[in-house]
Design an enzyme around this catalytic site. Structure first.
Site, PDB file in Angstrom:
ATOM      1  CE  LYS A  53      -7.115   0.079   6.313  1.00  0.00           C
ATOM      2  NZ  LYS A  53      -7.868   0.302   5.098  1.00  0.00           N
ATOM      3  CB  CYS A  66      -3.544   3.154  -1.752  1.00  0.00           C
ATOM      4  SG  CYS A  66      -4.708   4.484  -1.510  1.00  0.00           S
ATOM      5  CG  ASP A  95       0.729  -2.058   6.051  1.00  0.00           C
ATOM      6  OD1 ASP A  95      -0.180  -2.105   6.900  1.00  0.00           O
ATOM      7  OD2 ASP A  95       0.588  -1.529   4.939  1.00  0.00           O
ATOM      8  CG  HIS A 106      -1.891   1.024   1.385  1.00  0.00           C
ATOM      9  ND1 HIS A 106      -1.607   2.323   1.709  1.00  0.00           N
ATOM     10  CD2 HIS A 106      -3.236   0.975   1.216  1.00  0.00           C
ATOM     11  CE1 HIS A 106      -2.736   3.021   1.746  1.00  0.00           C
ATOM     12  NE2 HIS A 106      -3.737   2.221   1.444  1.00  0.00           N
ATOM     13  CD  GLN A 137      -6.668  -4.581   4.296  1.00  0.00           C
ATOM     14  OE1 GLN A 137      -7.596  -5.331   4.624  1.00  0.00           O
ATOM     15  NE2 GLN A 137      -6.865  -3.299   4.067  1.00  0.00           N
TER      16      GLN A 137
HETATM   17  N1  PLP Z   1      -1.716  -0.504   4.594  1.00  0.00           N
HETATM   18  C1  PLP Z   1      -2.676  -1.265   4.053  1.00  0.00           C
HETATM   19  C2  PLP Z   1      -2.338  -2.663   3.636  1.00  0.00           C
HETATM   20  C3  PLP Z   1      -3.965  -0.759   3.891  1.00  0.00           C
HETATM   21  O1  PLP Z   1      -4.908  -1.543   3.362  1.00  0.00           O
HETATM   22  C4  PLP Z   1      -4.233   0.564   4.302  1.00  0.00           C
HETATM   23  C5  PLP Z   1      -5.575   1.141   4.107  1.00  0.00           C
HETATM   24  O2  PLP Z   1      -6.281   0.827   3.174  1.00  0.00           O
HETATM   25  C6  PLP Z   1      -3.199   1.318   4.872  1.00  0.00           C
HETATM   26  C7  PLP Z   1      -1.950   0.758   5.008  1.00  0.00           C
HETATM   27  C8  PLP Z   1      -3.417   2.717   5.339  1.00  0.00           C
HETATM   28  O3  PLP Z   1      -4.324   2.774   6.398  1.00  0.00           O
HETATM   29  P1  PLP Z   1      -4.838   4.177   6.941  1.00  0.00           P
HETATM   30  O4  PLP Z   1      -5.306   4.963   5.754  1.00  0.00           O
HETATM   31  O5  PLP Z   1      -5.960   3.823   7.867  1.00  0.00           O
HETATM   32  O6  PLP Z   1      -3.693   4.842   7.639  1.00  0.00           O
END
Ligand code: PLP
Length: 407
Positions: A226, A364, A200, A123, A203
């Site tokens: 999430k 993203c 990270d 992401h 998910q």
């Molecule tokens: N990393 C992953 C794998 C994500 O799916 C997301 C959000 O979609 C993020 C990071 C970023 O999360 P946030 O926008 O809540 O900071």
């Protein structure tokens, strides 16, 4: 699972009982943000209505209560992840958590020509912060390739490590492919090579048990929204010995020890990284979300979701002109697909009129899209409340899309 009553779970989510365009809502956008159970909504209401005050610095009853609840939430999260509460830093989300590590650990420790390994499936939140710090310190980003139809082989990371590697940052689960990464193996490789591991977990922790001691990671981040919690709250787990050596990211109230005009000294972690008034009610509500999950059992949720995802993957794959992208045997949480006849934005807009919420675009994850020569995909994603029937309705709607486009 015979004692997993998904209908009972669904009833606890007010949003899932509403109509959209006069049709019952089919919510398949949980990877972007999970809906909230009544228990979490009540916690937000209660803590703003009756127990609200600023934390840490008040000497009155309300402030004491708010502080106890806020620190209580930290304790719940540390129990959930199997770490020390001092290793849990509250942030505004996963993005803020990764920026914190990149800025604080990265600016202190990265030297010119050092290497940061990420993967092509990241992401943007796990790419751009590393680019910013790499640019500042003269370091390089190296991206590991992935195969959408296979499990990720940790050997790919092993082969990329050099004497210059300082950080390996990777997803627990890809938000586009659903591939579960071998976190434990990668962290072990990192450890053996004296490299810092950053997971990270956005998910990942929403779909399976996370024990940071067992995984052996140095840092693990996720966003509260999430995990059935509110927006504006995120978690950074960091090993205490690493947090202890890291300089502050943001300066201000609550993160200090002594402030003089000439120079200030800083509090110990986690306070050192929580400058200013924190998201108090959000943290408490995230603790409540964890209670809600724990009450059902994360392992049961995990099995249920995996079953729904394998049902959905097989069903969409059986529709001609629908191409499922990402078929790793260890897939969880999401089914991404393209259609020969329509762009993902058209698909999402048309099926919205059937009451179905999905996500469409690059998610993203532009480098992943570029690597596979895709402009975008449509993504259906699940939570504890999702059912096979949600995918039946999605499949019916996709057949309508085909008709509209004459396919
Ligand atoms: N990393 C992953 C794998 C994500 O799916 C997301 C959000 O979609 C993020 C990071 C970023 O999360 P946030 O926008 O809540 O900071």
């Amino acid at each position: 699972m015979n004692n997993y009553d998904v209908n009972k779970i669904k009833e606890q989510f007010p949003a899932l009982n509403r109509q959209v365009w006069d049709k019952p809502l089919v919510y398949l956008d949980s990877a972007a943000s999970m809906q909230k159970p009544q228990q979490v909504l009540e916690s937000i209401n209660k803590n703003y209505s009756f127990n609200y005050s600023n934390v840490h610095r008040g000497l009155h009853k309300l402030s004491e209560e708010a502080t106890a609840n806020y620190e209580g939430a930290r304790l719940k999260i540390s129990n959930f992840m199997n770490c020390n509460p001092q290793e849990i830093v509250f942030t505004s989300g996963a993005t803020a958590a990764i920026n914190l590590i990149a800025y604080s650990w990265g600016t202190k420790n990265l030297m010119p020509d050092d290497e940061i390994i990420i993967t092509i499936a990241e992401h943007h939140a796990n790419i751009v912060p590393w680019q910013l710090v790499a640019e500042q310190r003269g370091a390089k980003i190296i991206a590991a390739k992935v195969d959408p139809d296979q499990d990720f082989d940790s050997k790919i990371i092993k082969d990329l490590i050099t004497s210059k590697t300082k950080i390996i940052a990777f997803p627990h689960v890809s938000n586009v492919l659903g591939t579960t990464f071998p976190v434990k193996e990668i962290c072990d490789i990192a450890k053996k090579n004296g490299v810092i591991s950053v997971v990270d977990g956005c998910q990942g922790i929403i779909h399976e048990k996370v024990d940071v001691q067992d995984l052996g990671c140095d840092f693990y981040c996720f966003s509260g929204h999430k995990l059935y919690g509110p927006t504006g709250i995120g978690v950074l787990f960091g090993k205490y010995n690493l947090l202890e050596e890291m300089p502050p990211f943001l300066g201000g109230g609550d993160m200090i020890d002594v402030v003089k005009i000439e120079k200030s000294t800083y509090a110990d972690p986690p306070n050192r990284f929580e400058a200013g008034t924190p998201p108090i009610v959000q943290a408490i509500a995230l603790g409540e979300a964890i209670d809600w999950i724990t009450n059902i059992g994360i392992d049961k949720i995990s099995v249920h979701e995996k079953n729904v995802i394998s049902y959905g993957t097989a069903l969409l794959d059986s529709i001609s002109g629908v191409n499922v992208f990402g078929k790793s045997p260890n897939k969880t949480g999401v089914v991404s697909f393209t259609m020969d006849c329509a762009h993902s934005h058209d698909i999402a807009t048309i099926i919205d009129r059937e009451g179905i919420a999905v996500r469409a675009g690059h998610h993203c994850a532009q480098p992943l899209m570029d690597y596979f020569n895709l402009v975008s995909t449509t993504r259906a994603s699940v939570g504890a409340y999702s059912t096979n029937e949600d995918f039946d309705k999605l499949a019916e709607a996709l057949v309508k899309v085909k008709k509209i486009f004459g396919a």
